[in-house]
Design an enzyme around this catalytic site. Structure first.
Site, PDB file in Angstrom:
ATOM      1  N   ASP A   1       8.162  64.932  74.578  1.00 54.17           N
ATOM      2  CA  ASP A   1       9.200  64.042  75.079  1.00 54.17           C
ATOM      3  C   ASP A   1      10.428  64.239  74.199  1.00 54.17           C
ATOM      4  O   ASP A   1      10.357  64.839  73.128  1.00 54.17           O
ATOM      5  CB  ASP A   1       8.699  62.594  75.002  1.00 54.17           C
ATOM      6  CG  ASP A   1       9.599  61.638  75.791  1.00 54.17           C
ATOM      7  OD1 ASP A   1      10.584  62.111  76.388  1.00 54.17           O
ATOM      8  OD2 ASP A   1       9.312  60.432  75.788  1.00 54.17           O
TER       9      ASP A   1
ATOM     10  N   ASP B   1       2.831  60.154  72.233  1.00 52.54           N
ATOM     11  CA  ASP B   1       2.436  58.966  71.475  1.00 52.54           C
ATOM     12  C   ASP B   1       2.296  57.725  72.341  1.00 52.54           C
ATOM     13  O   ASP B   1       2.081  56.627  71.845  1.00 52.54           O
ATOM     14  CB  ASP B   1       3.444  58.695  70.351  1.00 52.54           C
ATOM     15  CG  ASP B   1       4.860  58.462  70.883  1.00 52.54           C
ATOM     16  OD1 ASP B   1       5.055  58.519  72.116  1.00 52.54           O
ATOM     17  OD2 ASP B   1       5.768  58.213  70.065  1.00 52.54           O
TER      18      ASP B   1
ATOM     19  N   ASP C   1      -0.088  59.172  77.692  1.00 49.91           N
ATOM     20  CA  ASP C   1      -0.109  60.569  77.242  1.00 49.91           C
ATOM     21  C   ASP C   1      -1.513  61.130  77.007  1.00 49.91           C
ATOM     22  O   ASP C   1      -1.658  62.338  76.783  1.00 49.91           O
ATOM     23  CB  ASP C   1       0.704  60.717  75.949  1.00 49.91           C
ATOM     24  CG  ASP C   1       2.200  60.633  76.193  1.00 49.91           C
ATOM     25  OD1 ASP C   1       2.632  61.019  77.295  1.00 49.91           O
ATOM     26  OD2 ASP C   1       2.928  60.173  75.300  1.00 49.91           O
TER      27      ASP C   1
ATOM     28  N   ASN D   1     -20.666 100.193  53.663  1.00 49.86           N
ATOM     29  CA  ASN D   1     -21.748 100.316  52.679  1.00 49.86           C
ATOM     30  C   ASN D   1     -23.122 100.364  53.345  1.00 49.86           C
ATOM     31  O   ASN D   1     -23.986 101.171  52.987  1.00 49.86           O
ATOM     32  CB  ASN D   1     -21.695  99.153  51.688  1.00 49.86           C
ATOM     33  CG  ASN D   1     -20.590  99.338  50.667  1.00 49.86           C
ATOM     34  OD1 ASN D   1     -20.055 100.420  50.497  1.00 49.86           O
ATOM     35  ND2 ASN D   1     -20.231  98.251  49.997  1.00 49.86           N
TER      36      ASN D   1
ATOM     37  N   ASN E   1     -24.311  92.771  47.883  1.00 47.42           N
ATOM     38  CA  ASN E   1     -23.683  91.857  48.844  1.00 47.42           C
ATOM     39  C   ASN E   1     -23.104  90.633  48.141  1.00 47.42           C
ATOM     40  O   ASN E   1     -21.997  90.180  48.435  1.00 47.42           O
ATOM     41  CB  ASN E   1     -24.718  91.441  49.892  1.00 47.42           C
ATOM     42  CG  ASN E   1     -24.086  90.760  51.084  1.00 47.42           C
ATOM     43  OD1 ASN E   1     -23.078  91.231  51.613  1.00 47.42           O
ATOM     44  ND2 ASN E   1     -24.649  89.645  51.498  1.00 47.42           N
TER      45      ASN E   1
ATOM     46  N   ASP F   1     -19.055  89.483  47.631  1.00 46.71           N
ATOM     47  CA  ASP F   1     -18.622  88.207  48.215  1.00 46.71           C
ATOM     48  C   ASP F   1     -17.784  87.376  47.248  1.00 46.71           C
ATOM     49  O   ASP F   1     -17.025  86.510  47.680  1.00 46.71           O
ATOM     50  CB  ASP F   1     -19.839  87.382  48.668  1.00 46.71           C
ATOM     51  CG  ASP F   1     -20.244  87.696  50.096  1.00 46.71           C
ATOM     52  OD1 ASP F   1     -19.368  88.120  50.868  1.00 46.71           O
ATOM     53  OD2 ASP F   1     -21.425  87.519  50.439  1.00 46.71           O
TER      54      ASP F   1
END
Length: 859
Positions: free
Chosen positions: A341, A602, A606, A670, A695, A699
């Site tokens: 709006d 709002d 709506d 890998n 692994n 990470d």
């Protein structure tokens, strides 16, 4: 309930007594519920909450620390791996089993620690925008969360409030409720205390209130009878069991998971079969295959996504943007159209009365006084226009008494109030000019006489158009003498006399033109959806930088097919004179054209549009129904705040995708190399525990991705999840990684003539170091030396590289199956890693140049 709290048996009996509570007197219902007009005490309410549970439609599960920890082990691959490790322990391979279990546990604790912090942070943010309800507790009015409402609570309701549960009206004052969610009735329904027959249909229960509806005007107090799933809304809504619609981000994560599952299954089954065919130990081959699966499976992805999104939500909160649904952050960043709006977003939201004039355009105190009587006696949701009217001077209304009210609704677009005085009873109506003229038979001239409305309708329209072209919002005011009626209804809005105009100004915000341009620079097109007439909307649009706005009116929308709307909506700047139900239609048309659409609203009307949009945005000052429907709540109604939030959303999404790119390039490369090496080696290239350690080590840097810097070009335009792009990235950079893995194999086997343990040690060191350092390359489209990584990511990468180099020289080496390597090996490793980084830069440049070609889309 015979007691103030009640047992479970008493609760069931009470439900039977109140199965048709609308057919019983208020005092009887209060007695059965064991409550009173001044409400429950805090202790009673707490006891009832334990018995009835929270007032929600779903069994809300609070995430516990134990639940989060156990969630780290829910991957089927992890469960199978634990089982296999235990089996290995029983068959005599205790050391390997302990190593595998220790690494799995450490990974789980790491993921748990990250997710726990994220969950707690999000919980605190959501508490900022929780919907609260005013209740009487021990005679005092207090605010409690909607979920804490219990049977027996006395709830205080005003215009704009959500009705939190099913209940009986105790007292009311001109109460009108929107029950369209339950009955489909478009007009607000008048509600009042009383008794209706037991067999009355839901729409005829005028003394009862129901969850899922909301107050349009008036005020009331009601005793809550049924909460949560026991409400009518809980019984009839078939959608309650359905999950919220999946966002594009969630869909992308799911598809990414499917992609990895396919690759993992093919590799695991093939490698296990080949190793068994080569007469290697079955259990070792099985453990190795499972460890490969873990290496390919980004088991930290849920934790990293949670951390990333929660950090993004915290950053957005610092910019006054509260995220209610974390997964909506990606859609927020992907948004390329924002519908809003104009009031309070484009304009300052400080409405001023410009003039009150008669039909000839002369200033009129009579018009202003009648408008004042109307505004002072209306009990609907407070709106800026009425507040301005009520602030106009000291009119003496002591001789006037309110008789009745027909509240504003979005179909009639007018509000009527009846008052009595010594001069008799009069009904005063104000609202949208066309809608007021519809019910007028005559118009009052400046001298006090009246003429048929047909004689002056064209002059009235001319005045209206002149005001509108100035950017003024115009209301009409009319009145009608009544014959002693104490209550009025819609049918009384007839044969009225048009009195004059009210015109209001709401100038654009000083900085709004630049804000709109900044949104356009971010690739977000602003489309205004307003109930104001086309002339006012066009005037405001021109003042915010849209020189020649393309406008579609509500009347045009009604005559337009969905296909035609889909074509025209894309080029429209303003949708004016729009009905509430048309907002949703506009948004759906824009979505069908492939746009990611945000809607900022709002108001009471709506909620449907907020639900229909990809990103529902509301403000902290909005009515409850709008805040509940929104994904994102702004603490300040300002498009500049929204622009900051969009940048933060894109930063969050960019960092999440970085982890995906890292996991797919390094991990896939890998694991593919490992699978290939197992075919020509007479032994497993890495032990299962060593695969898991690889692994875990790779990470570590990636867990800091949420704090990484994001290149400005990644936030300049909307970006969307593209699984095909990720697949291409995985194949290209995974293959590149494998090339240098095989180069390492050649150095170890052909130059250094490494033993089994030396081979495993050498490849472990190269694999972890190269995977960690390549993170710094793939995290950016720029040359890596022109894009500084975040401090935490850089430090973690260096520490992992140092730790990996040091492991073969520590007492852990023997336990893990490693041994020291000659110094010359590290020179080879340095050369391979440098060549890998240089090659990755060249390939990256070529890859993005190809991906960004005219026929393709980049990630």
């Amino acid at each position: 309930m015979s007691s103030r709290t009640g047992s479970k048996r008493e609760v069931d009996a009470t439900r039977g007594d109140l199965a048709a509570f609308w057919s019983q007197r208020v005092e009887k219902v209060l007695e059965i519920l064991g409550t009173r007009r001044d409400g429950l005490s805090a202790v009673e309410a707490q006891e009832r909450l334990k018995i009835h549970g929270p007032n929600t439609l779903k069994a809300g599960k609070r995430t516990t620390a134990l639940g989060l920890l156990l969630g780290q082990f829910k991957s089927p691959i992890i469960v199978i791996l634990i089982f296999a490790a235990v089996l290995a322990a029983f068959t005599g391979d205790l050391t390997d089993a302990i190593i595998i279990l220790a690494i799995i546990l450490f990974s789980a604790v790491l993921g748990f620690w990250q997710e726990r912090g994220a969950v707690n942070a999000v919980r605190k943010l959501l508490a900022m925008v929780r919907t609260s309800v005013e209740v009487r507790r021990g005679g005092e009015r207090v605010e409690v969360e909607l979920e804490d409402i219990v049977p027996g609570d006395i709830v205080v309701l005003n215009a704009g409030d959500i009705i939190p549960a099913d209940g009986l009206i105790v007292s009311s004052d001109y109460l009108y409720v929107d029950e369209s969610a339950l009955t489909g009735e478009s007009y607000p329904v008048e509600k009042r205390e009383g008794v209706v027959p037991e067999d009355a249909p839901l729409a005829a229960r005028t003394n009862a209130l129901f969850m899922g509806t909301h107050v349009v005007s008036g005020e009331a107090e009601a005793v809550m009878v049924n909460t949560g799933r026991d409400t009518e809304f809980g019984k009839i809504s078939k959608q309650l069991e359905a999950k919220p619609e999946e966002t594009e981000f969630e869909r992308g994560v799911r598809r990414f998971g499917y992609l990895l599952i396919e690759v993992t299954l093919i590799l695991v089954i093939a490698i296990f079969a080949i190793n068994v065919a080569l007469h290697r130990p079955v259990l070792d081959s099985f453990l190795f295959s499972l460890a490969l699966a873990v290496g390919l499976t980004p088991q930290l992805l849920p934790a990293i996504i949670s951390v990333n999104l929660s950090k993004g939500s915290r950053n957005m909160a610092a910019k006054k943007v509260i995220v209610k649904r974390l997964s909506s952050i990606e859609n927020f960043g992907s948004m390329n159209i924002l519908c809003s709006d104009k009031t309070g977003t484009l304009t300052a939201g400080r409405v001023e009365l410009h003039s009150a004039t008669d039909i000839e355009g002369g200033e009129s105190d009579k018009v202003l006084f009648h408008a004042y009587l109307n505004a002072a006696n209306e009990s609907g949701f407070s709106n800026p226009l009425d507040e301005v009217i009520r602030g106009q001077g000291a009119f003496d209304t002591s001789g006037y008494e309110k008789l009745g009210e027909v509240p504003y609704d979005f179909i009639r677009k007018r509000l009527s109030v009846a008052v009595s005085s010594s001069e008799g009873n009069v009904m005063i109506t104000k609202g949208a000019l066309d809608k007021v003229l519809e019910v007028c038979a005559r118009a009052e001239s400046p001298g006090g006489g009246s003429v048929p409305i047909a004689e002056v309708r064209d002059r009235i329209r001319e005045k209206y158009l002149a005001y509108s072209e100035e950017g003024l919002r115009v209301l009409g005011v009319a009145y009608r003498r009544l014959d002693g009626s104490s209550r009025i209804g819609k049918e009384d809005e007839r044969e009225m006399t048009f009195l004059g105009f009210l015109s209001f100004s709401d100038p654009p915000k000083p900085e709004i033109a630049e804000t709109v341009k900044s949104l356009e620079r971010l690739g977000v097109s602003l489309k205004v959806i307003t109930g104001d007439n086309a002339l006012v909307a066009a005037s405001v649009s021109r003042r915010v930088g849209k020189a020649d706005p393309h406008i579609i009116t509500g009347a045009e929308l009604n005559s337009m097919s969905d296909a035609a709307l889909q074509r025209r909506a894309a080029t429209a700047d303003v949708f004016a004179e729009v009905e509430p139900n048309q907002k949703e239609r506009v948004i759906m048309a824009l979505k069908k054209s492939g746009n990611v659409v945000g809607f900022m609203g709002d108001g009471i009307n709506d909620a449907p549009a907020l639900h229909a949009s990809d990103v529902g945005i509301s403000v902290d000052s909005a009515v409850d129904v709008a805040k509940e429907a929104a994904d994102i709540v702004l603490l300040e109604k300002d498009l500049a705040v929204l622009a900051d939030g969009i940048r933060e959303g894109r930063t969050t999404f960019a960092n999440t995708l970085k982890y995906v790119f890292m996991a797919t390039s390094a991990n896939f490369g890998n694991m593919f190399s490992m699978a290939g090496a197992s075919l020509f080696l007479s032994y497993l290239p890495l032990l299962p525990g060593q695969v898991l350690l690889t692994n875990l080590m790779t990470d570590f840097p990636e867990m800091n991705i949420a704090t990484d810097r994001v290149d400005s070009e990644l936030t300049e335009k909307p970006r969307r999840w593209d699984i095909r792009f990720i697949r291409r990235f995985m194949l290209v950079f995974g293959a590149l990684s494998s090339v240098f893995d095989y180069m390492t194999f050649g150095v170890l086997l052909l130059i250094l003539h490494a033993s089994t343990d030396q081979f495993r040690t050498g490849w472990f060191v190269e694999s972890v170091i190269s995977a960690s350092i390549i993170v710094l390359v793939v995290r950016t489209r720029r040359p890596f030396y022109r894009s500084m990584p975040g401090k935490a990511l850089l430090v973690a990468t260096i520490l992992v590289a140092l730790a990996t180099t040091a492991i073969p020289f520590t007492p852990l080496a023997g336990v893990l199956g490693f041994e020291r390597l000659p110094a010359v090996f590290y020179l080879y490793i340095a050369g391979i890693v440098l060549l890998y980084v240089a090659s990755a830069e060249v390939v990256k440049r070529a890859f993005y140049a190809w991906a960004d070609g005219p026929a393709r889309g980049g990630g």
